[in-house]
Design a protein around this motif. Sequence first.
Motif, PDB file in Angstrom:
ATOM      1  N   ILE A 232       0.833  -1.219   0.000  1.00 59.21           N
ATOM      2  CA  ILE A 232       0.000   0.000   0.000  1.00 59.21           C
ATOM      3  C   ILE A 232       0.861   1.260   0.000  1.00 59.21           C
ATOM      4  N   ARG A 233       2.047   1.103   0.578  1.00 55.53           N
ATOM      5  CA  ARG A 233       2.914   2.247   0.815  1.00 55.53           C
ATOM      6  C   ARG A 233       3.120   3.204  -0.371  1.00 55.53           C
ATOM      7  N   PRO A 234       3.425   2.664  -1.575  1.00 50.85           N
ATOM      8  CA  PRO A 234       3.677   3.592  -2.686  1.00 50.85           C
ATOM      9  C   PRO A 234       2.507   4.546  -2.932  1.00 50.85           C
ATOM     10  N   GLN A 235       1.286   4.026  -2.780  1.00 55.09           N
ATOM     11  CA  GLN A 235       0.097   4.873  -2.975  1.00 55.09           C
ATOM     12  C   GLN A 235       0.102   6.028  -1.983  1.00 55.09           C
ATOM     13  N   ILE A 236       0.410   5.682  -0.738  1.00 57.07           N
ATOM     14  CA  ILE A 236       0.389   6.706   0.306  1.00 57.07           C
ATOM     15  C   ILE A 236       1.535   7.693   0.093  1.00 57.07           C
ATOM     16  N   GLN A 237       2.664   7.153  -0.347  1.00 57.09           N
ATOM     17  CA  GLN A 237       3.807   8.040  -0.593  1.00 57.09           C
ATOM     18  C   GLN A 237       3.522   8.979  -1.757  1.00 57.09           C
ATOM     19  N   ALA A 238       2.733   8.475  -2.709  1.00 57.02           N
ATOM     20  CA  ALA A 238       2.370   9.335  -3.845  1.00 57.02           C
ATOM     21  C   ALA A 238       1.589  10.548  -3.374  1.00 57.02           C
ATOM     22  N   ASP A 239       0.903  10.397  -2.260  1.00 57.93           N
ATOM     23  CA  ASP A 239       0.174  11.532  -1.685  1.00 57.93           C
ATOM     24  C   ASP A 239       1.036  12.274  -0.673  1.00 57.93           C
ATOM     25  N   ARG A 240       2.327  12.043  -0.754  1.00 61.17           N
ATOM     26  CA  ARG A 240       3.304  12.708   0.110  1.00 61.17           C
ATOM     27  C   ARG A 240       3.171  12.326   1.581  1.00 61.17           C
ATOM     28  N   GLY A 241       2.702  11.116   1.826  1.00 65.68           N
ATOM     29  CA  GLY A 241       2.629  10.640   3.207  1.00 65.68           C
ATOM     30  C   GLY A 241       3.458   9.377   3.349  1.00 65.68           C
ATOM     31  N   VAL A 255      -0.376   1.329  13.545  1.00 61.06           N
ATOM     32  CA  VAL A 255       0.498   1.877  12.510  1.00 61.06           C
ATOM     33  C   VAL A 255       0.747   3.347  12.783  1.00 61.06           C
ATOM     34  N   LYS A 256       1.797   3.848  12.174  1.00 60.72           N
ATOM     35  CA  LYS A 256       2.100   5.266  12.322  1.00 60.72           C
ATOM     36  C   LYS A 256       1.996   5.919  10.954  1.00 60.72           C
ATOM     37  N   LEU A 257       1.178   6.951  10.850  1.00 63.07           N
ATOM     38  CA  LEU A 257       1.075   7.717   9.605  1.00 63.07           C
ATOM     39  C   LEU A 257       1.937   8.958   9.753  1.00 63.07           C
ATOM     40  N   THR A 258       2.751   9.213   8.754  1.00 62.89           N
ATOM     41  CA  THR A 258       3.624  10.391   8.848  1.00 62.89           C
ATOM     42  C   THR A 258       3.507  11.225   7.579  1.00 62.89           C
ATOM     43  N   GLN A 287      -8.337  -4.794  13.495  1.00 66.40           N
ATOM     44  CA  GLN A 287      -8.620  -3.362  13.543  1.00 66.40           C
ATOM     45  C   GLN A 287      -7.300  -2.627  13.341  1.00 66.40           C
ATOM     46  N   VAL A 288      -7.267  -1.675  12.427  1.00 66.08           N
ATOM     47  CA  VAL A 288      -6.043  -0.903  12.242  1.00 66.08           C
ATOM     48  C   VAL A 288      -6.200   0.431  12.970  1.00 66.08           C
ATOM     49  N   LEU A 289      -5.268   0.710  13.858  1.00 64.66           N
ATOM     50  CA  LEU A 289      -5.393   1.915  14.690  1.00 64.66           C
ATOM     51  C   LEU A 289      -4.112   2.730  14.638  1.00 64.66           C
ATOM     52  N   PRO A 290      -4.233   4.043  14.815  1.00 60.26           N
ATOM     53  CA  PRO A 290      -3.024   4.854  14.873  1.00 60.26           C
ATOM     54  C   PRO A 290      -2.216   4.501  16.136  1.00 60.26           C
ATOM     55  N   ALA A 291      -0.893   4.524  16.010  1.00 57.37           N
ATOM     56  CA  ALA A 291      -0.022   4.097  17.101  1.00 57.37           C
ATOM     57  C   ALA A 291      -0.264   4.891  18.380  1.00 57.37           C
ATOM     58  N   GLU A 292      -0.727   6.137  18.211  1.00 57.88           N
ATOM     59  CA  GLU A 292      -0.944   6.984  19.401  1.00 57.88           C
ATOM     60  C   GLU A 292      -1.977   6.354  20.341  1.00 57.88           C
TER      61      GLU A 292
END
Lengths: 296, 403
Positions: A232-241, A255-258, A287-292
């Motif tokens: 999935i990563r390349p897609q997210i990186q394409a959106d600069r994330g 997971v951590k979104l940056t 369930q996928v949750l933000p690391a925070e």
Amino acid sequence: MWDYSETVKDHFYNPRNAGALDDANATGDVGSISCGDALRLTLKVDPETEIIQDAGFQTFGCGSAIASSSALTEMVKGKTLDEALAISNQDIADFLEGLPPEKMHCSVMGREALQAAVANYRGEEWADDHEEGALICKCFAVDAVMIEDTIRANSLKTVEQVTHYTKAGGSCSSCHEGIEEILTKVLAETGEAFDPETPITIDPAEVKPAVKKGKLTTVQRILKIEQVIAEIRPQIQADRGDIELVDVEDKKVYVKLTGACSGCQMATATLGGVQQRIIEELGEFIQVLPAELQAA
Amino acid sequence: MTKGIYLDNNATTMVDKQVVDEMIPYFTEQFGNPSSMHQFGDKVGRAMKTARAQVQALIGAEHESEIVFTSCGTESDSTAILSALKAQPQRNEIITTVVEHPAVLSLCEFLEKDGYTVHYLKVDKKGRLDLEEYKKLLGPKTAIVSIMWANNETGTLFPVLEMAELAHAAGVMFHTDAVQAVGKIPMDLKKTKIDMLSLSGHKLHAPKGIGVLYLKRGTRYRPLLRGGHQERGRRAGTENAASIIGLGLACDMAKKHMEYENSCVKAMRDRLEEGLLEAVPNCFVTGDPDNRLPNTLNIAFEFVEGEAILMLLNKQGIAASSGSACTSGSLEPSHVMRAMDIPFTAAHGSIRFSFSRYNVMDEVEEVIKAVPPIIEKLRKLSPYWSNGAPVENPEAAFAPTYS
């Protein structure tokens, strides 16, 4: 009243490089009179260096169309043709300190005028490959044509899927009725009916038959999750994330979104998409949750 | 009052100071529910009764009970159309026009999805209807005809009195969206065959959020909102008492100014029209100039775009509106301009100036001075314009690449 930035207003009230260049050797005409926006860009290109020495514009259009044209001419002057072609519509919008979503097409028109002018200079044919539809999702500036094409290309069935693929409907959700209408229309083309009750699960044919619930070891499980995230990563990186796996606790995947993802309104929808893919891959509910949110 | 010249009265109007003063006590002193039995609301009922009579007088309704207070023009339109469908389930057709306000058009498009048939009457280049086409459509399946009295963009008046007679003769219910007409032209509904009429407070110097559905006695009716006994059970929900009372006074004042509206306000509009046509080349009046509201001027400036005009006008404190696509964020210019077959190069540059009795002639002269340089400035930027004149054969000279 549109919420125009000061820069947009400045470029509208005091347009730079207005008018056609007399000694232009490149001209790009784009736009559509029916939509009320049309732009002629004229450039003076040094044949030796391909550096754009001067630029001029003539625009029939609203405040942001005139401001986008003015900004474009300022941005391209002094650049080589190839450097200029690297300018995206987002760059034009950024130069203007943002445009309202309804007005993003003005910056698209600027970029297209540039492509058309360069093609004209190089003796090439430039064909517009971009068709614009009515704006459906105002939060993310997604139009009807984009949604229709995406539904067809990916055989989408639900509003949630449309959101995952196009972002449309991922924020305020006011446009869900509009998305449902498009789904109804596109599904009807193949004789299907839109069913709002369609569960968000995936076509069984797509789910890997080898996967059996509970048969994976912990390490296999985590490796699978890693693998999905890597895909999935390349897609997210394409959106600069960016996204990284932090921990797995039973049915909870942290997971951590940056980058551009952090603080983005779409973060929840993105996580939803990731969750769906992992569920498909593992064949079990997680369930996928933000690391925070992980307990310290 | 805010400085500036306000010529956008078809969008909304300033609430008259006297209207505000009249309303204030009903927020703080007489705030009680008019249905209550105690002193905090005992004057509210009476004041609302007065207001109802004032509305009745302005539109010439025969009975006070024909006035149903709603929240806005849109609610009145929806109530009227949906009521007609609900009350006559054997009838499934609607007749309306292509130039209606979205309050009617959007609803009709939605109803089409539910299987209703909607006939949209077309207009000619001046925005006029073809009554022969209309007569042919009236039939035993028609549930309701909904035709605006005056067009909000051009001010063009439709022959609703005659159309209501024709509908009545065919046994069909007739509704008119008269939000732009009420208070600007005289009307006497008791002498007409109009069954239902929508009006909106904020178009005539009352506040936003208050409207009226006129419902001729004996018209078969089904409420949109059911609940309490308010409005004789025809529109449930606690009354917007202060606004109803404000609307009453506003109607009374509109009635008293009817002649002023049709002489002095009209004279300002006519002067603006004359001044602009004289000072600006390549512009023309849209709609039917001989048959329109006294306060409205819609003028199309060719080869320039309306939003840009409005932004430059606004910079000088002048407020108007436009039928361009860009002002609404849509992809097409106003459906009214398109219906009249106004070319795109002009439709996008259409500007509506709409007056009220609070405008003065000096403002008109200022606008006549302000507009020509604005149009000239934008035309200098336009690819359709060169050396003070349109380029020859504009649509061919500049034919951009686009789908």
